[in-house]
Design a protein around this motif. Structure first.
Motif, PDB file in Angstrom:
ATOM      1  N   HIS A   1       2.172   4.525  17.705  1.00  0.00           N
ATOM      2  CA  HIS A   1       3.320   3.789  17.067  1.00  0.00           C
ATOM      3  C   HIS A   1       2.187   2.446  16.117  1.00  0.00           C
ATOM      4  N   GLU A   2       0.449   2.062  16.478  1.00  0.00           N
ATOM      5  CA  GLU A   2       0.428   2.103  15.387  1.00  0.00           C
ATOM      6  C   GLU A   2       0.542   1.397  13.587  1.00  0.00           C
ATOM      7  N   LEU A   3       0.330   2.232  13.356  1.00  0.00           N
ATOM      8  CA  LEU A   3       0.438   2.749  11.806  1.00  0.00           C
ATOM      9  C   LEU A   3       1.985   2.033  11.504  1.00  0.00           C
ATOM     10  N   ILE A   4       3.598   2.736  12.453  1.00  0.00           N
ATOM     11  CA  ILE A   4       3.992   2.058  11.827  1.00  0.00           C
ATOM     12  C   ILE A   4       4.270   0.715  12.530  1.00  0.00           C
ATOM     13  N   SER A   5       4.189   0.317  12.900  1.00  0.00           N
ATOM     14  CA  SER A   5       3.852  -1.531  13.529  1.00  0.00           C
ATOM     15  C   SER A   5       3.499  -2.244  11.691  1.00  0.00           C
ATOM     16  N   LEU A   6       2.056  -1.739  11.760  1.00  0.00           N
ATOM     17  CA  LEU A   6       0.719  -2.246  11.054  1.00  0.00           C
ATOM     18  C   LEU A   6       1.941  -2.064   9.685  1.00  0.00           C
ATOM     19  N   LEU A   7       2.214  -1.016   8.853  1.00  0.00           N
ATOM     20  CA  LEU A   7       3.139  -0.933   8.155  1.00  0.00           C
ATOM     21  C   LEU A   7       4.713  -1.988   7.202  1.00  0.00           C
ATOM     22  N   HIS A   8       5.312  -2.336   8.605  1.00  0.00           N
ATOM     23  CA  HIS A   8       6.008  -3.839   8.735  1.00  0.00           C
ATOM     24  C   HIS A   8       4.919  -5.134   8.417  1.00  0.00           C
ATOM     25  N   GLU A   9       3.950  -5.134   8.448  1.00  0.00           N
ATOM     26  CA  GLU A   9       3.083  -6.809   8.422  1.00  0.00           C
ATOM     27  C   GLU A   9       3.197  -6.475   6.632  1.00  0.00           C
ATOM     28  N   LYS A  10       2.647  -7.912   7.011  1.00  0.00           N
ATOM     29  CA  LYS A  10       2.521  -8.918   5.565  1.00  0.00           C
ATOM     30  C   LYS A  10       1.490  -8.312   4.792  1.00  0.00           C
ATOM     31  N   ILE A  11       1.624  -7.227   3.154  1.00  0.00           N
ATOM     32  CA  ILE A  11       0.311  -7.069   2.464  1.00  0.00           C
ATOM     33  C   ILE A  11      -0.756  -7.646   3.110  1.00  0.00           C
ATOM     34  N   SER A  12      -0.646  -8.827   3.018  1.00  0.00           N
ATOM     35  CA  SER A  12      -1.337 -10.244   2.740  1.00  0.00           C
ATOM     36  C   SER A  12      -2.553  -9.981   3.589  1.00  0.00           C
ATOM     37  N   ASP A  13      -1.559  -9.558   4.929  1.00  0.00           N
ATOM     38  CA  ASP A  13      -2.187  -9.464   6.719  1.00  0.00           C
ATOM     39  C   ASP A  13      -3.211  -8.321   6.812  1.00  0.00           C
ATOM     40  N   LEU A  14      -3.085  -7.264   5.927  1.00  0.00           N
ATOM     41  CA  LEU A  14      -3.851  -5.719   6.182  1.00  0.00           C
ATOM     42  C   LEU A  14      -5.061  -5.838   5.220  1.00  0.00           C
ATOM     43  N   ALA A  15      -5.946  -6.858   4.808  1.00  0.00           N
ATOM     44  CA  ALA A  15      -7.231  -6.731   3.827  1.00  0.00           C
ATOM     45  C   ALA A  15      -7.970  -5.631   4.433  1.00  0.00           C
ATOM     46  N   ALA A  16      -7.679  -6.387   5.896  1.00  0.00           N
ATOM     47  CA  ALA A  16      -9.258  -5.566   6.601  1.00  0.00           C
ATOM     48  C   ALA A  16      -9.207  -3.974   7.061  1.00  0.00           C
ATOM     49  N   LEU A  17      -7.488  -3.704   6.395  1.00  0.00           N
ATOM     50  CA  LEU A  17      -7.811  -1.729   6.949  1.00  0.00           C
ATOM     51  C   LEU A  17      -7.507  -1.261   4.844  1.00  0.00           C
ATOM     52  N   ARG A  18      -7.495  -2.411   3.441  1.00  0.00           N
ATOM     53  CA  ARG A  18      -6.749  -2.048   2.940  1.00  0.00           C
ATOM     54  C   ARG A  18      -9.244  -1.017   2.333  1.00  0.00           C
ATOM     55  N   GLY A  19      -8.579  -0.155   1.570  1.00  0.00           N
ATOM     56  CA  GLY A  19      -9.350   0.697   1.599  1.00  0.00           C
ATOM     57  C   GLY A  19     -10.072   0.907   0.024  1.00  0.00           C
ATOM     58  N   LYS A  20     -10.994   1.948  -0.509  1.00  0.00           N
ATOM     59  CA  LYS A  20     -10.844   2.213  -1.783  1.00  0.00           C
ATOM     60  C   LYS A  20     -10.368   3.441  -2.081  1.00  0.00           C
TER      61      LYS A  20
END
Length: 111
Positions: free
Chosen positions: A35-54
Motif C-alpha cells: 500500500h505504500e506505492l499507491i499512497s505515495l502516488l497520490h502525494e504532491k509531486i513536490s513532496d516526492l523529490a526524495a524518490l525521484r530517480g535517474k
C-alpha cells in the motif's frame, strides 16, 4: 534489509511525508511495503523529490530478485499505470520493487 537486485547492498530508510520506504544506495531502486506505492502516488509531486530517480542501470529489469522482507521470489508484472514499467512484486507480502527511474515513469502515468 538487503537490495533484491544488488547482492550485499543494504536498503536505507527514506521518509516521504509519514511514509517510510527503503532505497538501495547502489542501484537507486526502491522497496515499497504493501500500500505504500499507491499512497505515495497520490502525494504532491513536490513532496516526492526524495524518490525521484535517474534511470535504471542497464539490465536491471532482467534481474530476478527475492523479497527483502520474506525472501520470496519476486514476480515481474507490467504496471497498469505505465506498461513500460515492470514491477517486481512479492506474492507473499505484496511489497513492490521499482528500479531507479521507474517511480518517475509511474508518476507521469498517474498524472
Amino acid at each position: 534489509m538487503q537490495c533484491p537486485k544488488c547482492p550485499n547492498s543494504p536498503l536505507v530508510a527514506t521518509w516521504v511525508q509519514a511514509t517510510q520506504v527503503d532505497r538501495c544506495q547502489t542501484c537507486g531502486g526502491i522497496w515499497f511495503d504493501n500500500h505504500e506505492l499507491i499512497s505515495l502516488l497520490h502525494e504532491k509531486i513536490s513532496d516526492l523529490a526524495a524518490l525521484r530517480g535517474k534511470s535504471a542501470p542497464p539490465g536491471a529489469n532482467q534481474k530476478h530478485g527475492q523479497c527483502p522482507r520474506d525472501s520470496a521470489g519476486l514476480i515481474r508484472v507490467s504496471s497498469a499505470l505505465g506498461r513500460s514499467v515492470i514491477l517486481d512484486t512479492c506474492p507473499e507480502c505484496q511489497g513492490i520493487w521499482l528500479d531507479d527511474g521507474e517511480f518517475d515513469t509511474l508518476l507521469k502515468g498517474a498524472a
